[in-house]
Design a protein around this motif. Structure first.
Motif, PDB file in Angstrom:
ATOM      1  N   LYS A 110      14.648  -0.455   0.621  1.00  0.00           N
ATOM      2  CA  LYS A 110      15.802   0.415   0.415  1.00  0.00           C
ATOM      3  C   LYS A 110      15.377   1.753  -0.191  1.00  0.00           C
ATOM      4  N   VAL A 111      14.541   1.700  -1.208  1.00  0.00           N
ATOM      5  CA  VAL A 111      14.138   2.908  -1.918  1.00  0.00           C
ATOM      6  C   VAL A 111      13.332   3.835  -1.013  1.00  0.00           C
ATOM      7  N   ARG A 112      12.474   3.263  -0.190  1.00  0.00           N
ATOM      8  CA  ARG A 112      11.653   4.063   0.726  1.00  0.00           C
ATOM      9  C   ARG A 112      12.521   4.911   1.648  1.00  0.00           C
TER      10      ARG A 112
ATOM     11  N   GLU B  50       0.838  -1.206   0.000  1.00  0.00           N
ATOM     12  CA  GLU B  50       0.000   0.000   0.000  1.00  0.00           C
ATOM     13  C   GLU B  50       0.867   1.247   0.000  1.00  0.00           C
ATOM     14  N   ASP B  51       1.968   1.218   0.752  1.00  0.00           N
ATOM     15  CA  ASP B  51       2.898   2.343   0.800  1.00  0.00           C
ATOM     16  C   ASP B  51       3.489   2.589  -0.590  1.00  0.00           C
ATOM     17  N   PHE B  52       3.905   1.505  -1.260  1.00  0.00           N
ATOM     18  CA  PHE B  52       4.462   1.645  -2.597  1.00  0.00           C
ATOM     19  C   PHE B  52       3.398   2.129  -3.573  1.00  0.00           C
ATOM     20  N   ALA B  53       2.192   1.596  -3.471  1.00  0.00           N
ATOM     21  CA  ALA B  53       1.106   2.011  -4.370  1.00  0.00           C
ATOM     22  C   ALA B  53       0.836   3.507  -4.244  1.00  0.00           C
ATOM     23  N   ALA B  54       0.857   4.015  -3.019  1.00  0.00           N
ATOM     24  CA  ALA B  54       0.658   5.453  -2.803  1.00  0.00           C
ATOM     25  C   ALA B  54       1.805   6.249  -3.427  1.00  0.00           C
ATOM     26  N   PHE B  55       3.032   5.781  -3.241  1.00  0.00           N
ATOM     27  CA  PHE B  55       4.200   6.439  -3.840  1.00  0.00           C
ATOM     28  C   PHE B  55       4.078   6.438  -5.360  1.00  0.00           C
ATOM     29  N   TYR B  56       3.710   5.306  -5.924  1.00  0.00           N
ATOM     30  CA  TYR B  56       3.578   5.191  -7.375  1.00  0.00           C
ATOM     31  C   TYR B  56       2.550   6.191  -7.907  1.00  0.00           C
ATOM     32  N   GLU B  57       1.409   6.253  -7.271  1.00  0.00           N
ATOM     33  CA  GLU B  57       0.355   7.173  -7.716  1.00  0.00           C
ATOM     34  C   GLU B  57       0.817   8.627  -7.646  1.00  0.00           C
ATOM     35  N   GLN B  58       1.549   8.970  -6.604  1.00  0.00           N
ATOM     36  CA  GLN B  58       2.005  10.357  -6.428  1.00  0.00           C
ATOM     37  C   GLN B  58       3.180  10.701  -7.340  1.00  0.00           C
ATOM     38  N   ALA B  59       4.060   9.748  -7.613  1.00  0.00           N
ATOM     39  CA  ALA B  59       5.315  10.040  -8.300  1.00  0.00           C
ATOM     40  C   ALA B  59       5.319   9.718  -9.788  1.00  0.00           C
ATOM     41  N   ARG B  60       4.413   8.888 -10.253  1.00  0.00           N
ATOM     42  CA  ARG B  60       4.469   8.391 -11.624  1.00  0.00           C
ATOM     43  C   ARG B  60       4.540   9.505 -12.670  1.00  0.00           C
ATOM     44  N   ALA B  61       3.627  10.447 -12.613  1.00  0.00           N
ATOM     45  CA  ALA B  61       3.577  11.496 -13.634  1.00  0.00           C
ATOM     46  C   ALA B  61       4.854  12.333 -13.635  1.00  0.00           C
ATOM     47  N   ASP B  62       5.334  12.728 -12.455  1.00  0.00           N
ATOM     48  CA  ASP B  62       6.566  13.525 -12.378  1.00  0.00           C
ATOM     49  C   ASP B  62       7.760  12.753 -12.914  1.00  0.00           C
TER      50      ASP B  62
END
Length: 173
Positions: A57-59, A13-25
């Protein structure tokens, strides 16, 4: 809110939230650096897959978005080295690029970015598109902060010259 499945973990869920927020940028930044929409999509998808695989690691990275962009750019370079061919950027190729509205980059800016050397494009992408500070950009690229500042200064001067409208001077009376 969806209920968590048996296989789903809080990290997912943490990664999914990151993906949604960061994908476009991230996609916009990679596109600005490589200049080809389909290559940017592929490299960004691969980078996010790698980020997911190493999410612990990435987080903890000081700039996870920059990690994804750098990984995407490295993926692109690795592909290019394996295939030992380079696709030249030219005016005829620009018509093929398609980008959705949420990641649109102004065509004149893309044309100006394409004239910059690769390292200057990378610095512009990380400093301007992702809004990273000089130290983080230097760490991501593996160069000194002074090198980042030099590349940014040269890149911005070139972009200003390319994007500034030519002022028509009136004759002096």
């Amino acid at each position: 809110m969806r209920s968590r499945g048996v296989d789903e973990k809080p990290e997912d869920e943490d990664f999914a939230a990151f993906y949604e927020q960061a994908r476009a940028d991230c996609l916009r930044a990679v596109y600005a650096a490589v200049g080809d929409w389909s290559v940017a999509e592929d490299a960004t998808a691969e980078a996010f897959a790698r980020a997911y695989a190493s999410w612990g690691k990435v987080r903890g990275h000081p700039a996870p978005r920059a990690w994804v962009v750098r990984t995407a750019l490295n993926t692109h370079v690795s592909w290019w080295r394996r295939h030992r061919r380079e696709v030249a950027w030219d005016a005829s190729h620009d018509g093929e690029d398609r980008s959705p509205q949420d990641v649109q980059v102004d065509r004149s800016v893309m044309q100006a970015l394409k004239t910059l050397p690769g390292r200057q494009r990378e610095v512009v992408v990380l400093r301007i598109f992702l809004d990273l500070d000089t130290k983080t950009t230097a760490r991501v690229l593996g160069v000194s902060p002074g090198t980042v500042m030099t590349h940014l200064s040269r890149a911005l001067a070139a972009l200003r010259a390319a994007l500034a409208p030519t002022a028509q001077q009136e004759p002096v009376k």
